[in-house]
Design a protein around this motif. Structure first.
Motif, PDB file in Angstrom:
ATOM      1  N   ARG A 253      33.273 -46.345  22.886  1.00  0.00           N
ATOM      2  CA  ARG A 253      32.407 -46.170  24.062  1.00  0.00           C
ATOM      3  C   ARG A 253      33.236 -46.376  25.323  1.00  0.00           C
ATOM      4  O   ARG A 253      34.007 -47.317  25.428  1.00  0.00           O
ATOM      5  CB  ARG A 253      31.266 -47.187  24.076  1.00  0.00           C
ATOM      6  CG  ARG A 253      30.224 -46.981  23.014  1.00  0.00           C
ATOM      7  CD  ARG A 253      29.303 -45.841  23.424  1.00  0.00           C
ATOM      8  NE  ARG A 253      28.471 -45.406  22.339  1.00  0.00           N
ATOM      9  CZ  ARG A 253      27.184 -45.657  22.238  1.00  0.00           C
ATOM     10  NH1 ARG A 253      26.575 -46.368  23.147  1.00  0.00           N
ATOM     11  NH2 ARG A 253      26.499 -45.183  21.225  1.00  0.00           N
ATOM     12  N   GLY A 254      33.024 -45.482  26.243  1.00  0.00           N
ATOM     13  CA  GLY A 254      33.686 -45.636  27.526  1.00  0.00           C
ATOM     14  C   GLY A 254      32.768 -45.175  28.633  1.00  0.00           C
ATOM     15  O   GLY A 254      31.769 -44.483  28.388  1.00  0.00           O
ATOM     16  N   TYR A 255      33.084 -45.554  29.843  1.00  0.00           N
ATOM     17  CA  TYR A 255      32.307 -45.077  30.979  1.00  0.00           C
ATOM     18  C   TYR A 255      33.113 -45.170  32.265  1.00  0.00           C
ATOM     19  O   TYR A 255      34.067 -45.934  32.370  1.00  0.00           O
ATOM     20  CB  TYR A 255      30.972 -45.806  31.104  1.00  0.00           C
ATOM     21  CG  TYR A 255      31.022 -47.318  31.023  1.00  0.00           C
ATOM     22  CD1 TYR A 255      31.322 -48.095  32.140  1.00  0.00           C
ATOM     23  CD2 TYR A 255      30.741 -47.962  29.830  1.00  0.00           C
ATOM     24  CE1 TYR A 255      31.338 -49.477  32.055  1.00  0.00           C
ATOM     25  CE2 TYR A 255      30.757 -49.335  29.741  1.00  0.00           C
ATOM     26  CZ  TYR A 255      31.057 -50.090  30.865  1.00  0.00           C
ATOM     27  OH  TYR A 255      31.078 -51.455  30.779  1.00  0.00           O
ATOM     28  N   PHE A 256      32.716 -44.332  33.204  1.00  0.00           N
ATOM     29  CA  PHE A 256      33.320 -44.267  34.531  1.00  0.00           C
ATOM     30  C   PHE A 256      32.145 -44.154  35.497  1.00  0.00           C
ATOM     31  O   PHE A 256      31.529 -43.103  35.613  1.00  0.00           O
ATOM     32  CB  PHE A 256      34.219 -43.033  34.622  1.00  0.00           C
ATOM     33  CG  PHE A 256      35.172 -43.030  35.787  1.00  0.00           C
ATOM     34  CD1 PHE A 256      36.480 -43.459  35.631  1.00  0.00           C
ATOM     35  CD2 PHE A 256      34.775 -42.575  37.039  1.00  0.00           C
ATOM     36  CE1 PHE A 256      37.376 -43.434  36.697  1.00  0.00           C
ATOM     37  CE2 PHE A 256      35.654 -42.539  38.102  1.00  0.00           C
ATOM     38  CZ  PHE A 256      36.963 -42.973  37.930  1.00  0.00           C
ATOM     39  N   ILE A 257      31.798 -45.256  36.126  1.00  0.00           N
ATOM     40  CA  ILE A 257      30.643 -45.309  37.016  1.00  0.00           C
ATOM     41  C   ILE A 257      31.157 -45.405  38.448  1.00  0.00           C
ATOM     42  O   ILE A 257      31.806 -46.386  38.813  1.00  0.00           O
ATOM     43  CB  ILE A 257      29.729 -46.514  36.698  1.00  0.00           C
ATOM     44  CG1 ILE A 257      29.352 -46.548  35.217  1.00  0.00           C
ATOM     45  CG2 ILE A 257      28.499 -46.506  37.606  1.00  0.00           C
ATOM     46  CD1 ILE A 257      28.585 -45.345  34.717  1.00  0.00           C
ATOM     47  N   THR A 258      30.877 -44.382  39.243  1.00  0.00           N
ATOM     48  CA  THR A 258      31.344 -44.367  40.626  1.00  0.00           C
ATOM     49  C   THR A 258      30.238 -44.825  41.566  1.00  0.00           C
ATOM     50  O   THR A 258      29.098 -45.030  41.160  1.00  0.00           O
ATOM     51  CB  THR A 258      31.781 -42.952  41.069  1.00  0.00           C
ATOM     52  OG1 THR A 258      30.626 -42.139  41.279  1.00  0.00           O
ATOM     53  CG2 THR A 258      32.714 -42.304  40.067  1.00  0.00           C
ATOM     54  N   SER A 259      30.586 -44.957  42.826  1.00  0.00           N
ATOM     55  CA  SER A 259      29.596 -45.273  43.861  1.00  0.00           C
ATOM     56  C   SER A 259      29.388 -44.063  44.765  1.00  0.00           C
ATOM     57  O   SER A 259      28.836 -44.184  45.843  1.00  0.00           O
ATOM     58  CB  SER A 259      30.057 -46.480  44.676  1.00  0.00           C
ATOM     59  OG  SER A 259      31.293 -46.206  45.282  1.00  0.00           O
ATOM     60  N   CYS A 260      29.810 -42.889  44.319  1.00  0.00           N
ATOM     61  CA  CYS A 260      29.699 -41.671  45.128  1.00  0.00           C
ATOM     62  C   CYS A 260      28.254 -41.180  45.189  1.00  0.00           C
ATOM     63  O   CYS A 260      27.564 -41.154  44.176  1.00  0.00           O
ATOM     64  CB  CYS A 260      30.569 -40.571  44.548  1.00  0.00           C
ATOM     65  SG  CYS A 260      32.311 -40.979  44.570  1.00  0.00           S
ATOM     66  N   HIS A 261      27.848 -40.786  46.373  1.00  0.00           N
ATOM     67  CA  HIS A 261      26.518 -40.180  46.557  1.00  0.00           C
ATOM     68  C   HIS A 261      26.703 -38.689  46.331  1.00  0.00           C
ATOM     69  O   HIS A 261      26.957 -37.916  47.254  1.00  0.00           O
ATOM     70  CB  HIS A 261      26.008 -40.474  47.974  1.00  0.00           C
ATOM     71  CG  HIS A 261      24.660 -39.905  48.247  1.00  0.00           C
ATOM     72  ND1 HIS A 261      24.450 -38.918  49.164  1.00  0.00           N
ATOM     73  CD2 HIS A 261      23.455 -40.189  47.710  1.00  0.00           C
ATOM     74  CE1 HIS A 261      23.172 -38.609  49.190  1.00  0.00           C
ATOM     75  NE2 HIS A 261      22.542 -39.366  48.316  1.00  0.00           N
ATOM     76  N   ILE A 262      26.629 -38.306  45.065  1.00  0.00           N
ATOM     77  CA  ILE A 262      26.962 -36.937  44.653  1.00  0.00           C
ATOM     78  C   ILE A 262      26.267 -36.678  43.321  1.00  0.00           C
ATOM     79  O   ILE A 262      25.856 -37.615  42.657  1.00  0.00           O
ATOM     80  CB  ILE A 262      28.509 -36.808  44.556  1.00  0.00           C
ATOM     81  CG1 ILE A 262      28.966 -35.375  44.638  1.00  0.00           C
ATOM     82  CG2 ILE A 262      29.040 -37.517  43.340  1.00  0.00           C
ATOM     83  CD1 ILE A 262      30.427 -35.250  44.969  1.00  0.00           C
ATOM     84  N   HIS A 263      26.151 -35.408  42.933  1.00  0.00           N
ATOM     85  CA  HIS A 263      25.508 -35.120  41.643  1.00  0.00           C
ATOM     86  C   HIS A 263      26.359 -34.245  40.732  1.00  0.00           C
ATOM     87  O   HIS A 263      26.667 -34.625  39.621  1.00  0.00           O
ATOM     88  CB  HIS A 263      24.138 -34.478  41.857  1.00  0.00           C
ATOM     89  CG  HIS A 263      23.436 -34.153  40.578  1.00  0.00           C
ATOM     90  ND1 HIS A 263      23.007 -35.131  39.701  1.00  0.00           N
ATOM     91  CD2 HIS A 263      23.104 -32.976  40.011  1.00  0.00           C
ATOM     92  CE1 HIS A 263      22.433 -34.566  38.650  1.00  0.00           C
ATOM     93  NE2 HIS A 263      22.476 -33.263  38.809  1.00  0.00           N
ATOM     94  N   GLN A 264      26.772 -33.076  41.152  1.00  0.00           N
ATOM     95  CA  GLN A 264      27.455 -32.134  40.259  1.00  0.00           C
ATOM     96  C   GLN A 264      28.961 -32.359  40.206  1.00  0.00           C
ATOM     97  O   GLN A 264      29.725 -31.455  39.903  1.00  0.00           O
ATOM     98  CB  GLN A 264      27.152 -30.706  40.692  1.00  0.00           C
ATOM     99  CG  GLN A 264      25.711 -30.339  40.490  1.00  0.00           C
ATOM    100  CD  GLN A 264      25.448 -28.902  40.873  1.00  0.00           C
ATOM    101  OE1 GLN A 264      26.010 -28.394  41.839  1.00  0.00           O
ATOM    102  NE2 GLN A 264      24.600 -28.243  40.119  1.00  0.00           N
TER     103      GLN A 264
END
Length: 198
Positions: A138-149
């Protein structure tokens, strides 16, 4: 990674969304998925480990279905996803005066009270996301960017001017996870609020 007989690894890259109620508390998105479930009879295709515990329409929500996924999984998302903020948290029908328009278009234009609501959304996302138990699959990359695509743009994946967490680009983080190059595949942007990344 799981491997086939010939050593071919498989894994899933997921663009996950935290589905939430509106600022008024209305479960608009849940109602939408209830309609999908009713129309298609989807309950029979949803994980029984989820549907036996809660309303089947909630089993479309990543925070309820991801714990049931056995395939190696890398989740990529923003804690401040613009589609979620614009459509789930603050849909247009709840803002007839268009008070949120400027904020939703450019996060740096939000008032203090709007920033507080969006920051609370990010906190709720992180609670719902939870990250799960650290694991090599399991891995993840969670950003704080206000973006969708963001996931579809090469620049977003490879460019160091795009989101990086601890000096890793998204491409590097996914590559490290897929090829099991490092033991830590959990990347969460420490930035304390939403930001315009491009």
């Amino acid at each position: 990674m799981f491997a086939f007989q010939f050593g071919i690894g498989i894994g899933a890259l997921a663009k996950s969304e935290h589905l939430c109620n509106t600022i008024s508390g209305a479960p608009n998105i849940q109602k939408m998925y209830q309609n999908v479930e009713d129309l298609h009879g989807s309950v029979k295709n949803l994980p029984m480990s989820c549907t036996s515990k809660m309303e089947p329409s909630l089993c479309f929500f990543p925070q309820h279905v991801v714990p049931n996924v056995e395939t190696p999984l890398f989740i990529f998302n923003s804690a401040y996803d613009s589609w979620q903020i614009n459509n789930s948290l603050i849909p247009s029908d709840l803002d007839p005066q268009h008070v949120w328009d400027q904020c939703k278009n450019q996060i740096n234009s939000c008032t203090f009270s709007q920033r507080t609501i969006i920051k609370d959304f990010g906190v709720e996302f992180m609670k719902a996301f939870g990250g799960g138990t650290p694991s090599s699959t399991r891995g993840y990359f969670i950003t704080s960017c206000h973006i969708h695509q963001d996931i579809i743009w090469d620049k977003y994946w490879f460019d160091t001017s795009g989101p990086t967490i601890y000096n890793k680009t998204i491409a590097e983080a996914v590559g490290d996870w897929f090829f099991d190059r490092t033991g830590n595949h959990q990347h969460i942007d420490p930035y304390p609020f939403a930001r315009d990344c491009y």
